[in-house]
Enzyme design. Structure first.
Site, PDB file in Angstrom:
ATOM      1  N   ASN A 110      42.823  29.935  34.009  1.00 14.87           N
ATOM      2  CA  ASN A 110      41.873  29.105  33.284  1.00 14.87           C
ATOM      3  C   ASN A 110      42.459  28.642  31.955  1.00 14.87           C
ATOM      4  O   ASN A 110      43.241  29.362  31.329  1.00 14.87           O
ATOM      5  CB  ASN A 110      40.572  29.869  33.040  1.00 14.87           C
ATOM      6  CG  ASN A 110      39.933  30.326  34.335  1.00 14.87           C
ATOM      7  OD1 ASN A 110      40.150  29.727  35.389  1.00 14.87           O
ATOM      8  ND2 ASN A 110      39.145  31.386  34.274  1.00 14.87           N
ATOM      9  N   CYS A 111      42.027  27.475  31.530  1.00 11.71           N
ATOM     10  CA  CYS A 111      42.475  26.905  30.256  1.00 11.71           C
ATOM     11  C   CYS A 111      41.379  26.963  29.200  1.00 11.71           C
ATOM     12  O   CYS A 111      41.552  26.396  28.106  1.00 11.71           O
ATOM     13  CB  CYS A 111      42.925  25.456  30.449  1.00 11.71           C
ATOM     14  SG  CYS A 111      44.174  25.215  31.718  1.00 11.71           S
TER      15      CYS A 111
ATOM     16  N   HIS B  31      48.353  28.723  32.824  1.00  9.91           N
ATOM     17  CA  HIS B  31      48.159  27.276  32.795  1.00  9.91           C
ATOM     18  C   HIS B  31      47.839  26.761  31.397  1.00  9.91           C
ATOM     19  O   HIS B  31      47.449  25.607  31.234  1.00  9.91           O
ATOM     20  CB  HIS B  31      47.055  26.859  33.777  1.00  9.91           C
ATOM     21  CG  HIS B  31      47.456  27.023  35.207  1.00  9.91           C
ATOM     22  ND1 HIS B  31      46.550  27.000  36.259  1.00  9.91           N
ATOM     23  CD2 HIS B  31      48.656  27.248  35.775  1.00  9.91           C
ATOM     24  CE1 HIS B  31      47.196  27.182  37.401  1.00  9.91           C
ATOM     25  NE2 HIS B  31      48.469  27.340  37.138  1.00  9.91           N
TER      26      HIS B  31
ATOM     27  N   CYS C 220      57.743  22.238   9.841  1.00 13.44           N
ATOM     28  CA  CYS C 220      58.910  21.370  10.057  1.00 13.44           C
ATOM     29  C   CYS C 220      58.539  19.911  10.257  1.00 13.44           C
ATOM     30  O   CYS C 220      59.426  19.077  10.455  1.00 13.44           O
ATOM     31  CB  CYS C 220      59.703  21.864  11.261  1.00 13.44           C
ATOM     32  SG  CYS C 220      58.821  21.715  12.840  1.00 13.44           S
TER      33      CYS C 220
ATOM     34  N   SER D 241      40.799  31.034  44.183  1.00 11.07           N
ATOM     35  CA  SER D 241      41.142  30.705  45.573  1.00 11.07           C
ATOM     36  C   SER D 241      42.533  31.190  45.937  1.00 11.07           C
ATOM     37  O   SER D 241      42.883  31.247  47.118  1.00 11.07           O
ATOM     38  CB  SER D 241      41.054  29.193  45.793  1.00 11.07           C
ATOM     39  OG  SER D 241      42.046  28.527  45.018  1.00 11.07           O
TER      40      SER D 241
ATOM     41  N   ASN E 199      35.468  36.872  45.704  1.00  6.76           N
ATOM     42  CA  ASN E 199      35.399  35.410  45.751  1.00  6.76           C
ATOM     43  C   ASN E 199      34.412  34.996  46.839  1.00  6.76           C
ATOM     44  O   ASN E 199      34.286  35.665  47.862  1.00  6.76           O
ATOM     45  CB  ASN E 199      36.782  34.807  46.030  1.00  6.76           C
ATOM     46  CG  ASN E 199      36.856  33.350  45.641  1.00  6.76           C
ATOM     47  OD1 ASN E 199      36.409  32.967  44.563  1.00  6.76           O
ATOM     48  ND2 ASN E 199      37.408  32.521  46.514  1.00  6.76           N
ATOM     49  N   LEU E 200      33.735  33.888  46.614  1.00  5.13           N
ATOM     50  CA  LEU E 200      32.769  33.405  47.602  1.00  5.13           C
ATOM     51  C   LEU E 200      33.447  32.708  48.773  1.00  5.13           C
ATOM     52  O   LEU E 200      32.906  32.684  49.879  1.00  5.13           O
ATOM     53  CB  LEU E 200      31.785  32.434  46.929  1.00  5.13           C
ATOM     54  CG  LEU E 200      30.776  33.071  45.956  1.00  5.13           C
ATOM     55  CD1 LEU E 200      30.017  31.984  45.220  1.00  5.13           C
ATOM     56  CD2 LEU E 200      29.805  33.982  46.689  1.00  5.13           C
ATOM     57  N   GLN E 201      34.621  32.144  48.552  1.00  3.54           N
ATOM     58  CA  GLN E 201      35.323  31.400  49.590  1.00  3.54           C
ATOM     59  C   GLN E 201      36.492  32.199  50.148  1.00  3.54           C
ATOM     60  O   GLN E 201      36.881  33.235  49.607  1.00  3.54           O
ATOM     61  CB  GLN E 201      35.825  30.063  49.028  1.00  3.54           C
ATOM     62  CG  GLN E 201      34.721  29.094  48.649  1.00  3.54           C
ATOM     63  CD  GLN E 201      35.278  27.814  48.051  1.00  3.54           C
ATOM     64  OE1 GLN E 201      36.234  27.836  47.291  1.00  3.54           O
ATOM     65  NE2 GLN E 201      34.673  26.699  48.389  1.00  3.54           N
TER      66      GLN E 201
ATOM     67  N   CYS F 263      30.834  36.640  40.738  1.00  2.00           N
ATOM     68  CA  CYS F 263      31.596  37.564  39.897  1.00  2.00           C
ATOM     69  C   CYS F 263      30.699  38.356  38.958  1.00  2.00           C
ATOM     70  O   CYS F 263      30.859  39.579  38.817  1.00  2.00           O
ATOM     71  CB  CYS F 263      32.651  36.791  39.105  1.00  2.00           C
ATOM     72  SG  CYS F 263      33.940  36.058  40.130  1.00  2.00           S
TER      73      CYS F 263
END
Length: 523
Positions: free
Chosen positions: A170-171, A189, A230, A272, A299-301, A317
């Site tokens: 996650n970002c 990421h 700088c 995923s 996870n759901l998937q 979660c």
């Protein structure tokens, strides 16, 4: 006029190409016809259609295989939840595994942030799913997002010294904002609140209160602001598809690799795993199957690692983590904005930088300035308590001798006799120092320089003299040895440097390419 050899060759080549195209078109037409017939029930099919199916058995078989593959992909995208009694049983099993773990590593995805109104990517209502369906992805203000129950549960596991490392895709920066130090975190990421100067060595980081990716894109990472040291152009820390993330922070590939190697339990939350599966060093693929870490997935998937998992929990979660923490007997702390490190460590924009952003800033807590003042007062109080415990005051030393010292006027006759000082019996508390110089009075007060906290925020909330997140002025910490902390004198005080900085990875690779090349060389 007779045709030349070249013209004959070209005509034959053209006729062969046309014939191949014609055969391909006929096969495509046959596929479409067979697929349309197979969609009908056997009762509704005519005798002619039944004959076509009988004469094209190979086409029928291939059409059925393609349909099965489409159904399988569609089923994998569905979100499935376990029944309550099954979910409870699985949570008990996972809680037992976590309690036995000596080194727990957690891999997180977008699924843990959906409770913070941040959409995921591959879910039924995810960003990419809506884009594939031609739907609008909507407007999402990430500045309003706060750490969820799952984020705070992971923070509680870190405080209990159970969690050793978090690898996040996650970002949104919510892991760091929940209180997990950056040494225990790898944001592979990037972080939408962090911009860096790659020219400075080591790279200088700027933690902001707004999204720094407003003007950035793939291969275009300039944020429009300049480094305070700088004067180079600052860049965001986001890693897009096709790019290679090599920043030491916040990506921290070294920390992720080290934690994955030492882990005996790996927990995947809301991911995923279609990206992380490409990095074999995160899954201990260099070890035999029997010696690899136990894998648990929430996870759901469907995920590509389901077959390798000891346990797969189909659930949300937050709900699953609430049950697990209850079974572990650990309390999940509530998110408190006054304890959010981003509001203390973020570097505010200068006057000439205000026009470089239009994104909304995070709403700062009502009490911020007194936070640092109170932390300084707490440090002083703690130092005073240490002094009282470890050192004996001057009054305690005088208690060794009980004779009351003579007043000053009693020494006047001796001074008139020419003696430089009155007899020592008049001041018995000083006698041991003059007449018995080799005798050491026990517990004499020794003035030793006291360490100053490098970060008053971390001192107050995390009990650490060193900064666990970022230097407040943006300076990158100097490397130190954890076992023997290097202390540098500045005037009369000692300053303990911040946490260790880890060197950048040699070649993290993209989707495991660098890893496979290295393995080939070893063989």
């Amino acid at each position: 006029m007779a045709e030349t050899k070249d013209e004959k060759f070209m005509s034959r080549r053209r006729s062969a190409a046309l014939k191949a195209f014609k055969v391909k078109d006929e096969r495509v037409a046959t596929f479409k016809k067979v697929a349309a017939i197979l969609q009908k029930s056997e009762i509704d099919r005519t005798a002619e259609e039944t004959g076509i199916l009988a004469s094209c058995s190979d086409v029928v078989k291939e059409v059925n295989l393609r349909q099965e593959k489409r159904d399988r992909i569609k089923a994998r995208l569905e979100e499935i939840e376990d029944a309550p009694e099954i979910l409870e049983e699985k949570c008990i099993r996972l809680a037992a595994a976590i309690s036995r773990a000596t080194s727990l590593a957690v891999y997180t995805g977008a699924g843990i942030s959906t409770a913070a109104s941040i959409p995921d990517y591959r879910g039924t209502n995810g960003v990419w799913t809506r884009m594939q369906q031609g739907k609008d992805i909507g407007n999402h203000d990430l500045s309003q997002a706060e750490p969820t129950l799952t984020h705070m549960a992971l923070y509680a596991l870190y405080k209990a010294r159970i969690l050793k490392h978090v690898v996040s895709q996650n970002c949104d920066g919510l892991h760091l904002r929940s209180g997990i130090p950056r040494n225990f975190l790898s944001e592979v990421h990037g972080n939408m609140y962090v911009e860096v100067c790659r020219t400075c060595k080591p790279s200088r980081e700027y933690w902001r209160l707004f999204d720094v990716t407003e003007k950035t894109a793939r291969y275009q990472h300039g944020t429009g602001r300049l480094c305070h040291r700088c004067n180079s152009i600052l860049q965001d820390s986001i890693v897009h598809f096709g790019e290679r993330g090599n920043l030491p922070w916040p990506i921290n590939w070294n920390g992720a690799t080290r934690a994955a190697k030492q882990a005996d339990v790996i927990l995947c939350l809301g991911s995923s795993l279609k990206v992380l599966k490409k990095y074999p060093w995160l899954w201990q693929m260099d070890k035999p199957v029997q010696k690899r870490a136990s894998l648990y997935i929430i996870n759901l998937q469907w995920t590509p690692k389901d077959e390798n998992a000891v346990l797969k929990i189909n659930g949300k979660c937050d709900e699953v983590m609430r049950k697990i923490m209850s079974h572990l007997g650990l309390e999940i702390p509530l998110y408190n904005r006054t304890k959010d490190p981003i509001f203390f460590h973020a570097i505010k924009l200068q006057n000439d930088e205000q026009f470089t952003k239009t994104q909304p800033c995070l709403e700062e807590p009502a009490i911020k300035e007194p936070l640092s003042q109170s932390s300084d007062e707490n440090v002083k109080c703690m130092v005073e308590e240490i002094d009282k415990k470890d050192c004996i005051s001057s009054l305690a030393v005088t208690d060794i001798t009980t004779t009351y010292p003579a007043p000053f006027f009693t020494a006047l006759p001796f001074l008139s006799m020419g003696l430089p000082f009155p007899p020592m019996y008049m001041y018995p508390q000083l006698t041991p120092l003059f007449y018995y110089p080799f005798i050491q009075i026990p517990n004499m007060p020794v003035e030793t320089p006291k360490p100053k906290p490098a970060c008053s925020f971390c001192m107050e909330h995390e009990g650490s003299l060193t900064c666990l997140y970022y230097q407040r002025d943006g300076d990158c910490p100097e490397p130190i040895n954890i076992k023997n902390e290097q202390k540098q004198e500045e005037g009369d005080s000692l300053v303990i440097r911040a946490d260790t900085s880890i060197a950048s990875p040699k070649n993290p690779g993209w989707f495991g390419k660098g890893y496979r090349k290295g393995m080939k060389r070893k063989r």
